[in-house]
Design an enzyme around this catalytic site. Structure first.
Site, PDB file in Angstrom:
ATOM      1  N   LYS A  33       0.957  -1.225   0.042  1.00 39.93           N
ATOM      2  CA  LYS A  33      -0.156  -0.042   0.093  1.00 39.93           C
ATOM      3  C   LYS A  33       0.880   1.247   0.018  1.00 39.93           C
ATOM      4  O   LYS A  33       0.390   2.349  -0.216  1.00 39.93           O
ATOM      5  CB  LYS A  33      -0.804   0.050   1.337  1.00 39.93           C
ATOM      6  CG  LYS A  33      -0.434   0.140   2.524  1.00 39.93           C
ATOM      7  CD  LYS A  33      -1.296  -0.233   3.820  1.00 39.93           C
ATOM      8  CE  LYS A  33      -2.229   0.931   3.880  1.00 39.93           C
ATOM      9  NZ  LYS A  33      -2.835   0.610   5.450  1.00 39.93           N
ATOM     10  N   SER A  41       8.357  -3.997   9.936  1.00 43.15           N
ATOM     11  CA  SER A  41       9.579  -4.848   9.940  1.00 43.15           C
ATOM     12  C   SER A  41      10.667  -4.021   9.753  1.00 43.15           C
ATOM     13  O   SER A  41      11.895  -4.413  10.220  1.00 43.15           O
ATOM     14  CB  SER A  41       9.736  -6.057   8.761  1.00 43.15           C
ATOM     15  OG  SER A  41       8.372  -7.115   8.962  1.00 43.15           O
ATOM     16  N   ALA A  44      11.819  -2.197  12.925  1.00 44.30           N
ATOM     17  CA  ALA A  44      12.390  -3.189  14.240  1.00 44.30           C
ATOM     18  C   ALA A  44      14.069  -2.871  14.635  1.00 44.30           C
ATOM     19  O   ALA A  44      14.619  -2.807  13.746  1.00 44.30           O
ATOM     20  CB  ALA A  44      12.232  -4.616  13.780  1.00 44.30           C
ATOM     21  N   GLN A  45      14.099  -2.488  15.887  1.00 40.64           N
ATOM     22  CA  GLN A  45      15.258  -2.158  16.155  1.00 40.64           C
ATOM     23  C   GLN A  45      15.970  -3.499  16.982  1.00 40.64           C
ATOM     24  O   GLN A  45      17.158  -3.562  16.765  1.00 40.64           O
ATOM     25  CB  GLN A  45      15.202  -1.062  17.291  1.00 40.64           C
ATOM     26  CG  GLN A  45      14.731   0.271  16.720  1.00 40.64           C
ATOM     27  CD  GLN A  45      14.164   1.323  17.676  1.00 40.64           C
ATOM     28  OE1 GLN A  45      14.522   0.827  19.097  1.00 40.64           O
ATOM     29  NE2 GLN A  45      14.299   2.495  17.534  1.00 40.64           N
ATOM     30  N   ASP A 208      -5.708  -4.166   7.460  1.00 41.77           N
ATOM     31  CA  ASP A 208      -6.568  -4.309   6.468  1.00 41.77           C
ATOM     32  C   ASP A 208      -6.269  -5.790   6.036  1.00 41.77           C
ATOM     33  O   ASP A 208      -7.750  -6.378   5.921  1.00 41.77           O
ATOM     34  CB  ASP A 208      -5.596  -3.663   5.238  1.00 41.77           C
ATOM     35  CG  ASP A 208      -5.024  -2.068   5.485  1.00 41.77           C
ATOM     36  OD1 ASP A 208      -5.589  -1.542   6.353  1.00 41.77           O
ATOM     37  OD2 ASP A 208      -4.251  -1.684   4.879  1.00 41.77           O
ATOM     38  N   ARG A 275       6.786  -7.878  28.981  1.00 34.54           N
ATOM     39  CA  ARG A 275       6.483  -6.478  28.612  1.00 34.54           C
ATOM     40  C   ARG A 275       5.009  -5.991  29.028  1.00 34.54           C
ATOM     41  O   ARG A 275       4.803  -4.894  29.445  1.00 34.54           O
ATOM     42  CB  ARG A 275       6.270  -6.189  26.937  1.00 34.54           C
ATOM     43  CG  ARG A 275       7.711  -6.283  26.335  1.00 34.54           C
ATOM     44  CD  ARG A 275       7.463  -6.225  24.728  1.00 34.54           C
ATOM     45  NE  ARG A 275       9.096  -6.055  23.969  1.00 34.54           N
ATOM     46  CZ  ARG A 275       9.149  -6.129  22.866  1.00 34.54           C
ATOM     47  NH1 ARG A 275       8.052  -6.393  21.914  1.00 34.54           N
ATOM     48  NH2 ARG A 275      10.496  -6.101  22.431  1.00 34.54           N
ATOM     49  N   GLU A 356       2.561 -10.926  11.317  1.00 30.32           N
ATOM     50  CA  GLU A 356       1.732 -10.366  12.267  1.00 30.32           C
ATOM     51  C   GLU A 356       0.255 -10.376  11.938  1.00 30.32           C
ATOM     52  O   GLU A 356      -0.543 -10.320  12.875  1.00 30.32           O
ATOM     53  CB  GLU A 356       2.091  -9.013  12.540  1.00 30.32           C
ATOM     54  CG  GLU A 356       1.579  -8.392  13.895  1.00 30.32           C
ATOM     55  CD  GLU A 356       1.983  -7.069  14.475  1.00 30.32           C
ATOM     56  OE1 GLU A 356       1.378  -6.550  15.289  1.00 30.32           O
ATOM     57  OE2 GLU A 356       3.033  -6.539  13.824  1.00 30.32           O
ATOM     58  N   LEU A 373      10.360 -11.190  14.185  1.00 26.38           N
ATOM     59  CA  LEU A 373      11.198 -11.302  13.074  1.00 26.38           C
ATOM     60  C   LEU A 373      11.540 -12.830  12.569  1.00 26.38           C
ATOM     61  O   LEU A 373      11.576 -13.366  11.543  1.00 26.38           O
ATOM     62  CB  LEU A 373      12.559 -10.497  12.873  1.00 26.38           C
ATOM     63  CG  LEU A 373      12.247  -8.793  12.850  1.00 26.38           C
ATOM     64  CD1 LEU A 373      13.561  -8.327  13.131  1.00 26.38           C
ATOM     65  CD2 LEU A 373      11.460  -8.582  11.797  1.00 26.38           C
TER      66      LEU A 373
END
Length: 528
Positions: A33, A41, A44-45, A208, A275, A356, A373
């Site tokens: 999109k 992705s 992502a750190q 979506d 978390r 995801e 990942l």
């Protein structure tokens, strides 16, 4: 235009890994999109979790994954398979792309993150793992893969006679409708983090694929489980970026404005607790009027170790010399999504989901840091093997470009949805707040849209966000316990009855509470 064998919607790690591994005689089309790089992705750190150290073992990784996910994982065999294969997945990319950080001896540098009991986080460029991994995968795409950017997929095409998904409708930026057909329609569109006013997610992550699958009749599972990342950079009342959990892995601690550590006595792992535990602690302190900071004084080489985070902080006027970064918790990852098996097959024939957007149950009720990942790499490889083992099928129908007269949707502004989701379906939930949100969404009748062609891309995005909000709120109201990313103040404890229950939502079949039957004993606890 040539016929497509595989149509992939999305351009994250799962989508790209799949595309790079599909055999050369298959015509593969990727629809995204926005730009290829505008995905979670890419942002992502932290890195990729894998038991590659001598003192580590996939069994330890398995135990940590179950603990973080609160033993809600659907199939222990799948969890074991992914974690057992993790070292090989890292080795494949390390050998071919050599993108991961290594020490002077050529050994992988391993980091520590929350809820991990061993250093097992492989990273690239310090805190640029997602960026470097995605760029490596993009450069690995071959000529049989065609990429179309800035095209918005919005509806699955289903052969009613065969009850099979055979394609997808999409709009270009001018609103012109196009039809794409394939033997394998793969949704890799990510989660739905933009439903919340505070989020780490890219602006494109609006649920979506999940909404499209739901409208087409596919099963959706575990939507109540939203992971809220504890440490988003918070400046001038807005989220400015993500502060990786790896920062706490290097020793940083969460404190109030007067320097009081907030995780002392809350959990044995303190600032590296799962978390949901850390996010709830931050929420509680902020409810009492405190501001929360990440104290980084103990990290002497912060700028070198975390160059991307340093850049984000400097760009937003945070003086790292003061040793503190202002943070807030926000939506980060969806554990639920389109219900699939280990290969990626959904309940709708011909439709697959990975990344995801999918829900295999691998993450349970709360994802272990840096397992996402990893899951994307595994799913891309697994589905590619399955597709590669099948013969090419026949040609598909042809449709001319279609232009329609668009009309405007009558829904409240999306900022109101974000605000109410954060307040009523966020870090702390209750029957009262969830019921209020559910009643509001019911009145809007958001799940009964049928003719989508007539709406603009902006309005379609809004519709999909409201559908995802409905699914999350409905599931959260059904689960009368607290587990992982789902916390109910009126049911604050885990309930043994609910541990093996999966809430499945289907547009035609309604809500089904499915009971998992597989059991296994892990560290003295029965795992379903």
């Amino acid at each position: 235009m040539k016929d497509d064998d595989v149509v992939i919607v999305g351009s994250g790690v799962a989508a790209l890994r799949l595309a790079t591994l599909l055999r050369d005689d298959l015509n593969v089309r990727i629809l995204t999109k926005s730009r290829m790089e505008n995905a979670n992705s890419y942002l992502a750190q932290g890195g990729i979790a894998a038991a590659v150290a001598i003192e580590d073992d996939p069994i330890k990784h398995f135990a940590d994954t179950l603990e973080a996910g609160r033993y809600h994982h659907h199939h222990s065999g799948l969890v074991r398979e992914i974690l057992n294969e993790a070292p090989e997945l890292i080795q494949e990319i390390s050998t071919d792309g050599d993108i991961f950080d290594k020490d002077a001896r050529g050994n992988l540098v391993l980091g520590l993150e929350g809820a991990h009991r061993e250093k097992r986080i492989v990273h690239s460029g310090g805190d640029a793992t997602g960026k470097n991994l995605i760029e490596y995968l993009i450069h690995s795409l071959r000529d049989h893969v065609e990429v179309e950017e800035n095209i918005f997929a919005y509806e699955l095409i289903v052969d009613e006679k065969e009850n099979r998904c055979i394609g997808v409708k999409a709009k270009n930026q001018d609103g012109v409708i196009r039809h794409f057909y394939g033997n394998y329609i793969v949704l890799a569109t990510g989660g739905c983090g933009q439903l919340y006013s505070f989020t780490s997610n890219a602006e494109t992550v609006t649920g979506d694929g999940i909404a499209m699958a739901y409208l087409a009749g596919a099963e959706i599972a575990d939507m109540e489980f939203i992971q809220f990342h504890p440490t988003l950079l918070y400046k001038d009342g807005k989220v400015r970026g993500l502060i990786s959990e790896a920062v706490r892995g290097e020793g940083a601690i969460l404190v109030t404005e007067d320097g009081t550590p907030i995780m002392e006595g809350v959990h044995p792992l303190k600032d590296l607790a799962p978390r949901h535990i850390v996010s709830q602690a931050i929420f509680d302190y902020r409810e009492k009027g405190h501001e929360i900071y990440l104290d980084i004084d103990c990290i002497s080489n912060f700028e070198r170790r975390f160059p991307s985070i340093t850049e984000i902080c400097q760009k937003n006027g945070v003086n790292l010399a003061e040793g503190r970064i202002p943070v807030i918790s926000g939506s980060h990852f969806l554990m639920g999504g389109i219900k699939t098996d280990g290969i990626g097959r959904s309940s709708l024939k011909g439709l697959f989901a990975i990344g995801e957007a999918s829900c295999t149950g691998f993450h349970g009720a709360n994802r272990l840091a840096s397992n996402s990942l990893l899951e994307g790499l595994y799913q891309g490889k697994k589905l590619s093997r399955w597709i590669n083992s099948h013969e090419k099928l026949g040609a598909f129908p042809r449709h001319a470009l279609q232009a329609v007269e668009e009309k405007t949707i009558q829904l409240p502004d999306i900022s109101l949805l974000k605000e109410t989701m954060m307040k009523k379906v966020g870090i702390v939930r209750s029957k009262e707040l969830l019921s209020e949100q559910m009643e509001w969404l019911d009145q809007l009748d958001v799940i009964n849209f049928t003719i989508l062609d007539v709406y603009s891309i902006q309005d379609l995005t809004m519709i999909f966000m409201y559908i995802n909000a409905y699914l999350i709120t409905e599931a959260a109201l059904k689960r009368t316990e607290s587990r992982g990313g789902h916390f109910r103040s009126d049911f604050p404890n885990e309930d043994e009855y609910w541990r093996k229950k999966v809430i499945i939502q289907n547009r035609e079949g309604g809500v089904v509470i499915d009971e998992q039957t597989e059991t296994e004993e892990v560290n003295g606890a029965v795992f379903y």
